[in-house]
Design an enzyme around this catalytic site. Structure first.
Site, PDB file in Angstrom:
ATOM      1  N   TYR A 135      28.720  73.190  19.436  1.00  0.00           N
ATOM      2  CA  TYR A 135      29.841  73.061  18.503  1.00  0.00           C
ATOM      3  C   TYR A 135      29.743  71.792  17.655  1.00  0.00           C
ATOM      4  CZ  TYR A 135      33.047  76.821  19.833  1.00  0.00           C
ATOM      5  OH  TYR A 135      33.646  78.032  20.015  1.00  0.00           O
ATOM      6  N   LYS A 140      22.795  78.552  31.545  1.00  0.00           N
ATOM      7  CA  LYS A 140      21.692  79.459  31.230  1.00  0.00           C
ATOM      8  C   LYS A 140      20.406  78.705  31.548  1.00  0.00           C
ATOM      9  CE  LYS A 140      20.043  83.345  29.521  1.00  0.00           C
ATOM     10  NZ  LYS A 140      20.175  84.648  30.226  1.00  0.00           N
ATOM     11  N   ASP A 185      33.984  79.209  25.567  1.00  0.00           N
ATOM     12  CA  ASP A 185      34.727  79.892  24.496  1.00  0.00           C
ATOM     13  C   ASP A 185      34.686  81.394  24.746  1.00  0.00           C
ATOM     14  OD1 ASP A 185      35.997  80.304  21.964  1.00  0.00           O
ATOM     15  OD2 ASP A 185      34.036  80.832  21.136  1.00  0.00           O
ATOM     16  N   ASP A 221      25.134  85.206  31.527  1.00  0.00           N
ATOM     17  CA  ASP A 221      25.148  86.663  31.333  1.00  0.00           C
ATOM     18  C   ASP A 221      25.669  87.360  32.586  1.00  0.00           C
ATOM     19  OD1 ASP A 221      22.836  85.782  32.618  1.00  0.00           O
ATOM     20  OD2 ASP A 221      21.500  87.226  31.652  1.00  0.00           O
TER      21      ASP A 221
HETATM   22  C1  IPM Z   1      39.226  78.699  20.814  1.00  0.00           C
HETATM   23  C2  IPM Z   1      38.931  79.178  19.419  1.00  0.00           C
HETATM   24  C3  IPM Z   1      38.298  78.032  18.645  1.00  0.00           C
HETATM   25  C4  IPM Z   1      37.010  77.665  19.329  1.00  0.00           C
HETATM   26  C5  IPM Z   1      38.079  78.312  17.140  1.00  0.00           C
HETATM   27  C6  IPM Z   1      39.345  78.743  16.464  1.00  0.00           C
HETATM   28  C7  IPM Z   1      37.453  77.141  16.434  1.00  0.00           C
HETATM   29  O1  IPM Z   1      38.115  80.301  19.462  1.00  0.00           O
HETATM   30  O2  IPM Z   1      40.025  77.735  20.955  1.00  0.00           O
HETATM   31  O3  IPM Z   1      38.706  79.265  21.757  1.00  0.00           O
HETATM   32  O4  IPM Z   1      35.967  78.289  19.089  1.00  0.00           O
HETATM   33  O5  IPM Z   1      37.018  76.726  20.129  1.00  0.00           O
HETATM   34 MG    MG Z   2      37.773  81.066  21.410  1.00  0.00          MG
END
Ligand code: IPM
Ligand code: MG
Length: 358
Positions: A138, A189, A245, A221
């Site tokens: 990220y 992973k 996520d 997975d």
């Molecule tokens: C979450 C959302 C966010 C992320 C997005 C909106 C940037 O999907 O809080 O899980 O990917 O962290």
């Molecule tokens: Mg999310």
């Protein structure tokens, strides 16, 4: 308790309004609640040309805790990436150092048949996912686009974790597991990624300090599969930003009702940002149909994790259970043909349940 309230976009303002009613109820009962509101996401862009306006970040920094609704909407889909609502969320997480994201998946007895899985697979499910929130692919640099020698465009991102980043989220995972079922599953992973090999190594090192917690490792997975095959095998899952996520969305659906799930994002000192797991649902915004319970339950998490007020946290959770037991349902958690209430009336029902049981 200075609380920054950032309603955001879509259904954000209407669900947050219900959570604020709950905070006002607590205030009336003698809690020292101070609330200040500011725009974020698309609302931030509209107000100040920035999804995280400077004044909003300053308010969030000065507060003890942040309550957030949701961000995003079709209106903002064509903006450049730095101006998009999601960037407001990513930047506030990073600016406040909120590296521990707690995403519980709890199946309420009253709603067990709302899951897309057979009720016996999910009845009694109480799972906590700890997602690392400020590192990984990220935020890793370098990232971007470049032209290859043949003129083709290439996009790239960097997955990386430092030892200290892994260590602190591992500690958080063991600490939470210790307070629950004493089982921690670390998801990675490591059969493919160097980042994950280091992740696993460091988690194993940290494990030595928690001999009372049973640690296991699982490839992501397989974890995705196990979550729908036999979710009750898990107590606490700890994982990186990207895997967390994805797995937390999957886990939320085990409960059948993403509108019920709160989350907490904490820094090293317990300061936190609290938000429902669901998004801004622009399709139903402003229609008084959204379920405010995830946001109200986020307030309960705030009281528990930032203000260490277990009494008030349980009181809110008990009020939500009572309302569910009384059959009060927003559309997302109603069975076909069942009577439903809107956002405001659900909020009022929780406040009434709180008032009835001091
Ligand atoms: C979450 C959302 C966010 C992320 C997005 C909106 C940037 O999907 O809080 O899980 O990917 O962290
Ligand atoms: Mg999310």
């Amino acid at each position: 308790m200075k609380i920054a309230v950032l309603p955001g976009d879509g259904i954000g303002p209407e669900i947050v309004r219900q959570a604020v009613k709950v905070l006002e109820r607590l205030k009336a009962d003698g809690h020292a609640v101070v609330i200040e509101t500011a725009p974020i996401g698309g609302a931030g862009y509209d107000a100040a040309g920035d999804p995280l306006p400077e004044a909003t970040l300053a308010l969030a920094k000065s507060a003890d805790a942040v309550l957030l609704g949701a961000v995003g909407g079709p209106k903002y889909d064509t903006l450049d990436r730095p101006l998009r609502p999601e960037q407001g969320l990513l930047r506030i997480r990073q600016a406040l150092g909120l590296f521990t994201n707690l995403r519980p998946a709890l199946v309420y007895e009253e709603l067990a048949d709302a899951s897309s899985l057979r009720p016996e697979l999910v009845a009694g499910l109480d799972l906590m996912i700890l997602r690392e929130l400020t590192g990984d692919i990220y935020f890793g640099q370098p990232r971007g686009r470049r032209a290859l020698v043949n003129g083709e465009r290439e996009g790239f991102d960097t997955m990386k974790y430092s030892e200290s980043e892994i260590r602190r989220i591992a500690h958080a995972g063991f600490a939470i597991a210790r307070k629950r079922g004493k089982k921690l599953c670390s998801v990675d992973k490591a059969n493919v990624l160097d980042t994950s090999i280091l992740w696993r190594e460091v988690v194993n090192e940290v494990a030595k300090e928690y001999p009372d917690v049973a640690l296991s490792h699982m490839y992501v997975d397989n974890a995705a599969m196990q979550l729908v095959r036999a979710p009750k095998q898990f107590d606490v899952i700890v994982t990186g930003n990207m895997f967390g996520d994805i797995l937390s969305d999957e886990a939320s659906m085990l409960t059948g009702s993403i509108g019920m799930l709160p989350s907490a994002s904490l820094d090293a000192a317990g300061k936190g940002l609290y938000e429902p797991i669901h998004g801004s649902a622009p399709d139903i915004a402003g229609r008084d149909v959204a379920n405010p319970l995830a946001t109200i339950l986020s307030v309960a998490m705030m009281l528990r994790y930032t203000f260490s007020d277990e009494g008030a946290a349980s009181r809110i959770e008990a009020a939500v259970r009572r309302v569910l037991r009384d059959g009060v349902r927003t559309a997302d958690i109603a069975k076909p043909g069942e009577a439903t209430v809107g956002t405001e009336r659900m909020g009022d029902a929780v406040v009434a349940a709180l008032s009835a049981h001091r």
